[in-house]
Design an enzyme around this catalytic site. Structure first.
Site, mmCIF file in Angstrom:
data_model
loop_
_atom_site.group_PDB
_atom_site.id
_atom_site.type_symbol
_atom_site.label_atom_id
_atom_site.label_comp_id
_atom_site.label_asym_id
_atom_site.label_seq_id
_atom_site.Cartn_x
_atom_site.Cartn_y
_atom_site.Cartn_z
ATOM 1 N N GLY A 247 0.790 -1.224 0.000
ATOM 2 C CA GLY A 247 0.000 0.000 0.000
ATOM 3 C C GLY A 247 0.823 1.275 0.000
ATOM 4 O O GLY A 247 0.271 2.346 0.250
ATOM 5 N N HIS B 276 3.659 5.015 3.155
ATOM 6 C CA HIS B 276 2.378 4.352 2.948
ATOM 7 C C HIS B 276 1.331 5.340 2.450
ATOM 8 O O HIS B 276 1.280 6.494 2.883
ATOM 9 C CB HIS B 276 1.884 3.699 4.246
ATOM 10 C CG HIS B 276 0.936 2.572 3.993
ATOM 11 N ND1 HIS B 276 -0.374 2.784 3.606
ATOM 12 C CD2 HIS B 276 1.100 1.230 4.041
ATOM 13 C CE1 HIS B 276 -0.975 1.615 3.439
ATOM 14 N NE2 HIS B 276 -0.109 0.652 3.695
ATOM 15 N N HIS B 277 0.508 4.866 1.517
ATOM 16 C CA HIS B 277 -0.534 5.714 0.942
ATOM 17 C C HIS B 277 -1.553 6.146 1.998
ATOM 18 O O HIS B 277 -2.288 7.127 1.803
ATOM 19 C CB HIS B 277 -1.246 4.958 -0.181
ATOM 20 C CG HIS B 277 -1.668 5.833 -1.326
ATOM 21 N ND1 HIS B 277 -2.209 7.095 -1.148
ATOM 22 C CD2 HIS B 277 -1.643 5.644 -2.669
ATOM 23 C CE1 HIS B 277 -2.498 7.632 -2.319
ATOM 24 N NE2 HIS B 277 -2.156 6.771 -3.259
ATOM 25 N N ALA B 278 -1.632 5.446 3.106
ATOM 26 C CA ALA B 278 -2.521 5.869 4.188
ATOM 27 C C ALA B 278 -2.085 7.202 4.777
ATOM 28 O O ALA B 278 -2.882 7.911 5.396
ATOM 29 C CB ALA B 278 -2.562 4.804 5.287
ATOM 30 N N ASN C 233 -5.053 11.772 2.650
ATOM 31 C CA ASN C 233 -5.533 11.730 1.284
ATOM 32 C C ASN C 233 -6.697 12.693 1.082
ATOM 33 O O ASN C 233 -7.671 12.659 1.826
ATOM 34 C CB ASN C 233 -5.975 10.307 0.931
ATOM 35 C CG ASN C 233 -4.802 9.356 0.836
ATOM 36 O OD1 ASN C 233 -4.215 9.190 -0.221
ATOM 37 N ND2 ASN C 233 -4.447 8.729 1.957
#
Length: 476
Positions: A21, A138-140, A321
């Site tokens: 991720g 991490h995209h989180a 995001n």
């Protein structure tokens, strides 16, 4: 302590044994005129000075028991910067092929969720005395725009660096005890019935605005969009099958290319399009050539997903995001470069008008409403049943991330190029992302090794397609 949004947490649920991720990028640097030699000690020192400016880099995940609510970012009491910054040396001759092979291995490894979700690698041994710095987060924690903002924190406008405010000693805040945490969860759950009514009402009010986006897909599924073939479609149908829309493995391939922004603008001006339209046209032509090589060119166009930042002024400088997306036709079924560019231009206009009808907060509200336990279960079912690669909603993600417009430096070394590296999943075994920097567009391609073993060919076809468009522009 900061709670993740539902959209942030969704990127955690997408991780499987085969997919990770995190997003990443590699900076190719020239240290020849740096005030100090760029080694691991200096890189650790420089990044250590900047960490107070990016609090999430010293925070780790705190999961809520039973997955009843979104997790939290909490200070890591055992934070050790030396764990996160590492060094790798390439053997001679230090070619770009060796660099991409090493990066493919590093990018395939998942991040340790027990620690802050980032790692940085100093890669030495490149030809001509160059060095590279690869970072994955991490995209989180970040999206494309917040990742670009993070890079501005790490980069300087002068080799000597800049004066930073005195850093306070890092004193990690204590995480909440289980009782306090469950009290928060109980309060959120008690509010859930009211939130359900509010969300349902909001959704009902917005259904008419979503009709332009949904109707082409529904019409295609019901067989209602069958024309006589005389009109080139700019609205979406079902995503056709391709070799890279299958179940992926844990292995990766990576390829990089750079093109002149001036050349792209020459094409843009000649045909009255946008820079992004030219990029999409390049991708359409490159994918058509690659699919033809593999005798897998569909008769219908591909569908492309284009991430769109919805980050407003209030969200600038914050991690997490703030993204939406638009879907657009990628006319790989057309053999004329000019025609492909024309269709891309019209298709993106349609996509932008449809994307504009999606309420910015609706996706966030829906994703935040679903508890992580349910989101994770849905994701597991989707991956286990093969839904992601049997019925892919789109064929490929193509993302254009803004970059700095002036020369910048990292730890005193001049940045020559920055190549992005993004996420692939089951059904989405190929990703193309690009970053603009100092008069060039830098493409980073990431793919599943077994699905796209010859990714270098695909990267070369991007440049070939731009050359075809330049010739067409000159003829005009």
């Amino acid at each position: 302590m900061q709670q993740l949004t539902g959209l942030d947490a969704a990127f955690l649920a997408l991780e499987t044994t085969n997919s990770t991720g995190h997003v990443g990028g590699v900076c190719v640097l020239d240290p020849s005129e740096a005030p100090r030699p760029l080694d691991l000690a200096l890189l650790t020192e420089v990044l250590g000075q900047r960490l107070p400016l990016v609090p999430v880099m010293r925070r780790k995940l705190l999961e809520v028991p039973l997955g009843l609510d979104q997790p939290y970012w909490v200070d890591d009491a055992d934070f050790d910067i030396e764990y996160h910054i590492r060094e790798v040396a390439l053997p001679g001759p230090g070619s770009m092929a060796q660099l991409t092979e090493q990066l493919a291995r590093l990018h395939a490894r998942p991040l340790d969720r027990r620690r802050p979700l980032w790692e940085t690698y100093l890669i030495t041994g490149l030809a001509d005395g160059l060095v590279a710095v690869y970072t994955k987060v991490h995209h989180a924690a970040i999206d494309g725009v917040s990742g670009a903002e993070l890079l501005t924190v790490l980069l300087d406008l002068k080799p000597e660096g800049r004066k930073l405010p005195p850093a306070k000693e890092f004193v990690p805040a204590k995480p909440p005890n289980p009782v306090t945490l469950m009290a928060r969860v109980a309060a959120r759950l008690a509010w859930r019935p009211v939130q359900t009514v509010q969300l349902a009402g909001e959704f009902v009010r917005k259904v008419p605005t979503l009709a332009p986006l949904v109707s082409p897909l529904v019409g295609e599924m019901l067989g209602l969009n069958r024309g006589d073939g005389s009109v080139i479609p700019t609205t979406l149908g079902l995503a056709p099958s391709t070799p890279f829309n299958k179940k992926i493995t844990p292995h990766r391939r990576v390829a990089f290319r750079s093109v002149s922004l001036a050349d792209v603008k020459t094409v843009k001006n000649a045909f009255g399009t946008s820079v992004n339209d030219v990029v999409m046209g390049m991708c359409a032509g490159a994918l058509r050539k690659w699919l033809t090589d593999h005798e897998a060119l569909p008769s219908s166009p591909l569908n492309a997903m284009i991430p769109v930042s919805v980050r407003d002024e209030a969200a600038k400088g914050k991690m997490g995001n703030r993204v939406s997306a638009m879907l657009a036709v990628l006319p790989t079924n057309l053999d004329d470069p000019e025609q492909r560019l024309s269709v891309v231009h019209e298709a993106t206009k349609v996509a932008k008008s449809q994307q504009a009808t999606i309420p910015q907060g609706l996706v966030d509200d829906i994703s935040d409403f679903a508890p992580p336990a349910l989101t994770a279960r849905v994701a597991r079912v989707a991956f286990a049943t093969g839904m992601m690669h049997r019925l892919p909603p789109f064929n490929i993600c193509i993302s254009n991330v803004p970059g700095p417009n002036v020369p910048v430096y990292l730890a005193g070394a001049r940045l020559l190029a920055q190549y992005p590296m993004s996420v692939i999943l089951d059904g989405q075994g190929l990703n193309i992302t690009l970053v603009g920097y100092l008069g060039e567009l830098h493409f980073g391609l990431v793919a599943c090794r077994e699905l796209v073993p010859d990714i270098e060919n695909l990267a070369t076809y991007l440049v070939d397609e731009l050359n075809l468009l330049l010739k067409a522009a000159a003829a005009r």
